[in-house]
Design a protein around this motif. Structure first.
Motif: not given
Length: 74
Positions: A1-2, A7-11, A17-20, A35-37
């Motif tokens: 939740a940090s 950042r790890r999840a979105s690496a 072009r599209r991410a569900e 906020d990070e995402l």
């Protein structure tokens, strides 16, 4: 939740072009994660469409709060 978790999840998301983002099994997320995402990553990668799906009420509320323009009243 940090933010670090976000950042790890979105690496690898920048390669698409599209991410569900499936929040179907997630009960809650922190403000920093959202906020990070939805603000930081989205600003750095405007070519990637982030599409949250399956968000429950608490998660949806946090995602909406972060995605709302600054100063906006829900």
């Amino acid at each position: 939740a940090s933010r670090a978790d976000a950042r790890r999840a979105s690496a690898r998301l920048a390669h698409f072009r599209r991410a569900e983002l499936d929040f179907g099994t997630i009960d809650a997320i922190g403000h920093g994660f959202a906020d990070e995402l939805l603000r930081v990553f989205a600003h750095a990668h405007p070519e990637v469409a982030l599409v949250p799906v399956g968000a429950g009420p608490q998660v949806a509320q946090m995602l909406e709060a972060v995605a709302a323009p600054a100063g906006a009243v829900p």
